[in-house]
Enzyme design. Structure first.
Site, PDB file in Angstrom:
ATOM      1  CE  LYS A 251      60.200  18.505 -54.184  1.00 40.87           C
ATOM      2  NZ  LYS A 251      59.223  17.360 -54.186  1.00 40.87           N
TER       3      LYS A 251
ATOM      4  CE1 TYR B 213      62.217  15.033 -49.646  1.00 42.33           C
ATOM      5  CE2 TYR B 213      63.713  14.663 -51.472  1.00 42.33           C
ATOM      6  CZ  TYR B 213      62.675  15.371 -50.888  1.00 42.33           C
ATOM      7  OH  TYR B 213      62.100  16.425 -51.571  1.00 42.33           O
TER       8      TYR B 213
ATOM      9  CG  ASN C 296      55.889  18.013 -55.695  1.00 42.92           C
ATOM     10  OD1 ASN C 296      57.104  18.170 -55.666  1.00 42.92           O
ATOM     11  ND2 ASN C 296      55.228  17.452 -54.708  1.00 42.92           N
TER      12      ASN C 296
ATOM     13  CG  HIS D  30      61.050  19.970 -49.358  1.00 45.58           C
ATOM     14  ND1 HIS D  30      60.549  18.778 -48.889  1.00 45.58           N
ATOM     15  CD2 HIS D  30      61.623  20.588 -48.287  1.00 45.58           C
ATOM     16  CE1 HIS D  30      60.818  18.683 -47.583  1.00 45.58           C
ATOM     17  NE2 HIS D  30      61.465  19.776 -47.197  1.00 45.58           N
TER      18      HIS D  30
ATOM     19  CD  GLU E  38      62.920  19.459 -44.012  1.00 44.22           C
ATOM     20  OE1 GLU E  38      62.288  18.396 -44.073  1.00 44.22           O
ATOM     21  OE2 GLU E  38      62.495  20.520 -44.536  1.00 44.22           O
TER      22      GLU E  38
HETATM   23  P1  GDP Z   1      55.091  16.928 -49.247  1.00 39.20           P
HETATM   24  O1  GDP Z   1      55.385  17.159 -47.780  1.00 39.20           O
HETATM   25  O2  GDP Z   1      53.835  17.599 -49.720  1.00 39.20           O
HETATM   26  O3  GDP Z   1      56.283  17.256 -50.122  1.00 39.20           O
HETATM   27  O4  GDP Z   1      54.791  15.361 -49.426  1.00 39.20           O
HETATM   28  P2  GDP Z   1      55.428  14.051 -48.775  1.00 39.20           P
HETATM   29  O5  GDP Z   1      56.279  14.381 -47.587  1.00 39.20           O
HETATM   30  O6  GDP Z   1      54.320  13.073 -48.589  1.00 39.20           O
HETATM   31  O7  GDP Z   1      56.368  13.464 -49.935  1.00 39.20           O
HETATM   32  C1  GDP Z   1      57.632  14.027 -50.214  1.00 39.20           C
HETATM   33  C2  GDP Z   1      57.779  14.146 -51.730  1.00 39.20           C
HETATM   34  O8  GDP Z   1      57.755  12.839 -52.284  1.00 39.20           O
HETATM   35  C3  GDP Z   1      56.645  14.889 -52.437  1.00 39.20           C
HETATM   36  O9  GDP Z   1      56.851  16.283 -52.527  1.00 39.20           O
HETATM   37  C4  GDP Z   1      56.614  14.240 -53.812  1.00 39.20           C
HETATM   38  O10 GDP Z   1      57.491  14.886 -54.743  1.00 39.20           O
HETATM   39  C5  GDP Z   1      57.123  12.846 -53.550  1.00 39.20           C
HETATM   40  N1  GDP Z   1      55.986  11.893 -53.516  1.00 39.20           N
HETATM   41  C6  GDP Z   1      54.981  11.815 -52.606  1.00 39.20           C
HETATM   42  N2  GDP Z   1      54.119  10.827 -52.900  1.00 39.20           N
HETATM   43  C7  GDP Z   1      54.598  10.260 -54.057  1.00 39.20           C
HETATM   44  C8  GDP Z   1      54.148   9.189 -54.881  1.00 39.20           C
HETATM   45  O11 GDP Z   1      53.138   8.539 -54.615  1.00 39.20           O
HETATM   46  N3  GDP Z   1      54.914   8.911 -55.979  1.00 39.20           N
HETATM   47  C9  GDP Z   1      56.053   9.605 -56.289  1.00 39.20           C
HETATM   48  N4  GDP Z   1      56.744   9.275 -57.393  1.00 39.20           N
HETATM   49  N5  GDP Z   1      56.496  10.628 -55.540  1.00 39.20           N
HETATM   50  C10 GDP Z   1      55.781  10.949 -54.437  1.00 39.20           C
END
Ligand code: GDP
Length: 139
Positions: free
Chosen positions: A10, A50, A113, A116, A127
């Site tokens: 990222k 997304y 973070n 992805h 994807e």
């Molecule tokens: P991943 O599969 O571990 O990447 O997590 P998810 O699919 O739940 O979320 C996709 C991405 O959205 C994550 O990698 C985070 O960067 C972002 N994200 C998830 N939860 C939050 C949140 O509560 N707040 C914010 N700002 N970003 C979030």
């Protein structure tokens, strides 16, 4: 079983010149980078990528963040690559990630973070197709 999965380094990580450092986590754990390119996602491409998250409260922030700078998109190959890559990345929130994971070592916050990774084989296929043509993937 040998699988392919999609990974994205990222913008928070490319900005800090961490592409090589992050790639070494994949290679040390036995995953091979079989396709890779650096690009900028437009806001509208980010929203398409997304789309599964469009009802989530952080959707706009997520799309803004992933389109805020260069990303490195890559196809990783190996045994159980989807689950293995999720393990190498660590938990979504860097605060909760295990030690020696990408997100623990490099993540700044849940929004930034650093990586992805596809969460299922089905999503990995979708994807990968979003970013790569067949001839760009060289196993
Ligand atoms: P991943 O599969 O571990 O990447 O997590 P998810 O699919 O739940 O979320 C996709 C991405 O959205 C994550 O990698 C985070 O960067 C972002 N994200 C998830 N939860 C939050 C949140 O509560 N707040 C914010 N700002 N970003 C979030």
């Amino acid at each position: 079983m040998r699988e392919l999965t999609l990974s994205i380094i990222k913008p928070d990580a490319t900005r800090r010149n961490l592409t090589g450092a992050i790639n070494s986590y994949f290679e040390k754990a036995g995953l091979s980078i079989v396709a890779q390119k650096r690009l900028m996602l437009s806001r509208s491409q980010a929203e398409t990528f997304y789309a599964v998250h469009k009802e989530r409260p952080f959707f706009q922030e997520l799309c803004k963040s992933i389109s805020s700078g260069p990303v490195v998109v890559q196809v990783l190959s190996g045994n159980n690559a989807v689950a293995l890559n999720r393990k190498i990345m660590g938990a979504t929130n860097p605060e909760n990630a295990d030690k020696n994971t990408i997100r623990k070592d490099f993540g700044v916050s849940i929004a930034e973070n650093s990586a992805h990774g596809s969460d299922s084989l089905e999503n990995a296929e979708k994807e990968i197709r979003f970013f790569f043509s067949e001839m760009e993937i060289i196993p």
